[in-house]
Design an enzyme around this catalytic site. Structure first.
Site, PDB file in Angstrom:
ATOM      1  N   TYR A 160      14.688  92.392  -1.135  1.00 40.89           N
ATOM      2  CA  TYR A 160      14.529  92.368  -2.590  1.00 40.89           C
ATOM      3  C   TYR A 160      15.824  92.840  -3.243  1.00 40.89           C
ATOM      4  O   TYR A 160      16.419  93.808  -2.776  1.00 40.89           O
ATOM      5  CB  TYR A 160      13.396  93.308  -3.012  1.00 40.89           C
ATOM      6  CG  TYR A 160      12.032  92.930  -2.512  1.00 40.89           C
ATOM      7  CD1 TYR A 160      11.667  93.164  -1.181  1.00 40.89           C
ATOM      8  CD2 TYR A 160      11.086  92.359  -3.355  1.00 40.89           C
ATOM      9  CE1 TYR A 160      10.412  92.829  -0.720  1.00 40.89           C
ATOM     10  CE2 TYR A 160       9.820  92.019  -2.888  1.00 40.89           C
ATOM     11  CZ  TYR A 160       9.494  92.261  -1.573  1.00 40.89           C
ATOM     12  OH  TYR A 160       8.249  91.930  -1.119  1.00 40.89           O
ATOM     13  N   HIS A 168      11.061  89.803  -7.316  1.00 43.45           N
ATOM     14  CA  HIS A 168      10.623  88.988  -6.174  1.00 43.45           C
ATOM     15  C   HIS A 168      11.702  89.062  -5.103  1.00 43.45           C
ATOM     16  O   HIS A 168      12.877  89.286  -5.403  1.00 43.45           O
ATOM     17  CB  HIS A 168      10.432  87.532  -6.598  1.00 43.45           C
ATOM     18  CG  HIS A 168       9.230  87.322  -7.468  1.00 43.45           C
ATOM     19  ND1 HIS A 168       7.948  87.539  -7.008  1.00 43.45           N
ATOM     20  CD2 HIS A 168       9.109  86.917  -8.746  1.00 43.45           C
ATOM     21  CE1 HIS A 168       7.091  87.272  -7.973  1.00 43.45           C
ATOM     22  NE2 HIS A 168       7.765  86.904  -9.054  1.00 43.45           N
ATOM     23  N   LYS A 199      12.704  81.309  -1.926  1.00 42.64           N
ATOM     24  CA  LYS A 199      13.557  82.260  -1.214  1.00 42.64           C
ATOM     25  C   LYS A 199      14.484  81.460  -0.305  1.00 42.64           C
ATOM     26  O   LYS A 199      14.337  80.256  -0.157  1.00 42.64           O
ATOM     27  CB  LYS A 199      12.713  83.213  -0.366  1.00 42.64           C
ATOM     28  CG  LYS A 199      11.583  83.896  -1.121  1.00 42.64           C
ATOM     29  CD  LYS A 199      10.820  84.842  -0.231  1.00 42.64           C
ATOM     30  CE  LYS A 199       9.457  85.195  -0.797  1.00 42.64           C
ATOM     31  NZ  LYS A 199       9.443  85.561  -2.204  1.00 42.64           N
TER      32      LYS A 199
END
Lengths: 227, 178
Positions: A160, A168, A199
């Site tokens: 993070y 997020h 991601k």
């Protein structure tokens, strides 16, 4: 220099029981850990958990490595107290504590001097320091990332960019040795999963000392958006 | 480890990019298909240097994804020790221009066109490592004499599927969707 944070080593797990230490770890050291204790008032629910805080082995190792914390072997501490000086002082202390017992708070029967003797030497975390997992943990932590366990996405860690309560995660993290092979099918699977949840799959490895400028190599993998 | 290259995989297009791009000079199919497949199954690592593989990825970009200005490049490898097999110490790359930019944040070039991308064709069966990825970037930077921030890996499998993944050097912010 503040007093070192006490990390209790219990049955292979690293736990922190002091709420002030938990706050300090999170705010000052970017280590969030996982709260694993049920609340005495509502022991059945598992959405909100309390003390103790469980640390990943890499988190405990990093804290000891930087001199922020010490690891206490609770088994040794326990044995030490009960075997101590034959005058039943520990038993007396337990009895005294229990006589005044009104809530379910564990009575504190140990003295600071007892604790110091049960401190594990720094060498106890040495095996962790040599793993690619720890190296990638240290690399990202040093860049200001918070890391949490990565099992939910099939990786070693989630990274993070700030406190996990506010951000997020950016990366599904996998640390590798310099010449450790990984299957390209892993790259495809993790890369596609990561892109699907906004991601990237981050892989990294420590560069052997020598020719290259940087001592850690990292790469981010994302699906290209076609094919 | 003995360097082994079966005769049927001798690349016949070691010349200029324009020549290798021509569709007339490529013996691609026919009786070689089965031999290819047996050889590929036995040597998954070796296919990362297989020039046929580069042609298949290039054709996929051309026909399925409508890329343009495609060419094939044989890039000398600076750290050959990182690779189990190498075809004459070289990696085979595809260079091309996408139909549109691949990231919404990418700049177009001065002609208003998406920038060229480097694609490294590999087989899905092979394995990879940090050491090898570093070697890919270092070799490509030496070849182009410019920093390379990202490479596409074009991963080819025997059922003809090709998938493409970006490998970015260093830490990047994940892609924003849309």
């Amino acid at each position: 220099m503040p007093a070192p944070v006490d990390i209790s080593y219990v049955d292979g797990e690293y736990l922190v029981f002091d709420i002030d230490a938990v706050k300090a770890l999170r705010n000052e050291h970017h280590i969030s850990g996982i709260l694993v204790g049920t609340l005495p008032q509502v022991p059945q629910q598992s959405v909100f958990l309390g003390l103790p805080l469980q640390l990943m082995p890499e988190e405990a190792a990093l804290l000891v490595h930087f001199g922020v914390a010490r690891v206490l072997d609770e088994q040794a501490s326990h044995d030490l107290i009960l075997s101590e000086d034959g005058d039943d002082s520990a038993k007396d202390r337990i009895t005294a504590a229990e006589s005044g017992l009104q809530t379910f708070v564990t009575p504190a029967v140990t003295q600071p001097s007892d604790r110091a003797e049960a401190t594990l030497p720094e060498s106890s975390i040495a095996p962790i320091l040599d793993t690619p997992r720890f190296q990638v943990y240290k690399y990202l932590h040093g860049k200001g990332f918070f890391l949490s366990p990565g099992l939910r996405f099939g990786s070693q860690f989630l990274a993070y960019p700030g406190d996990p309560l506010r951000y997020h995660s950016h990366y599904l993290v996998r640390g590798l040795a310099w010449d450790e092979d990984f299957a390209l099918l892993d790259l495809i699977g993790s890369g596609r999963l990561g892109t699907g949840v906004k991601k990237a799959w981050m892989i990294g490895g420590r560069v052997p000392a020598g020719a290259r400028r940087e001592d850690y190599a990292s790469f981010c993998v994302e699906w290209a958006g076609f094919g | 480890m003995a360097h082994h290259q079966p005769p049927l995989h001798q690349p016949s297009f070691r010349t200029s990019p324009t020549h290798v791009g021509s569709s007339k000079s490529r013996p691609m199919y026919g009786s070689r298909g089965l031999a290819d497949r047996a050889y590929n199954a036995a040597n998954p690592q070796n296919n990362l240097i297989n020039s046929d593989l580069a042609h298949r990825v290039k054709r996929n970009l051309d026909l399925q994804h409508l890329w343009t200005e495609l060419s094939i490049h044989r890039v000398p490898v600076l750290a050959p020790d990182a690779f189990e097999f190498l075809d004459g110490g070289e990696l085979v790359f595809v260079l091309g221009r996408p139909a549109d930019r691949l990231y919404a944040t990418d700049e177009y070039d001065e002609d208003g066109l998406p920038v060229h991308e480097w694609i490294l064709p590999v087989r899905t069966e092979s394995t990879w490592s940090i050491q090898r990825t570093v070697a890919v970037f270092e070799s490509l930077e030496a070849y182009t004499r410019a920093p390379v921030k990202r490479v596409l890996m074009g991963m080819y499998t025997d059922d003809s599927t090709v998938v493409y993944y970006f490998v970015h050097k260093g830490l990047i912010k994940p892609r924003k969707h849309g």
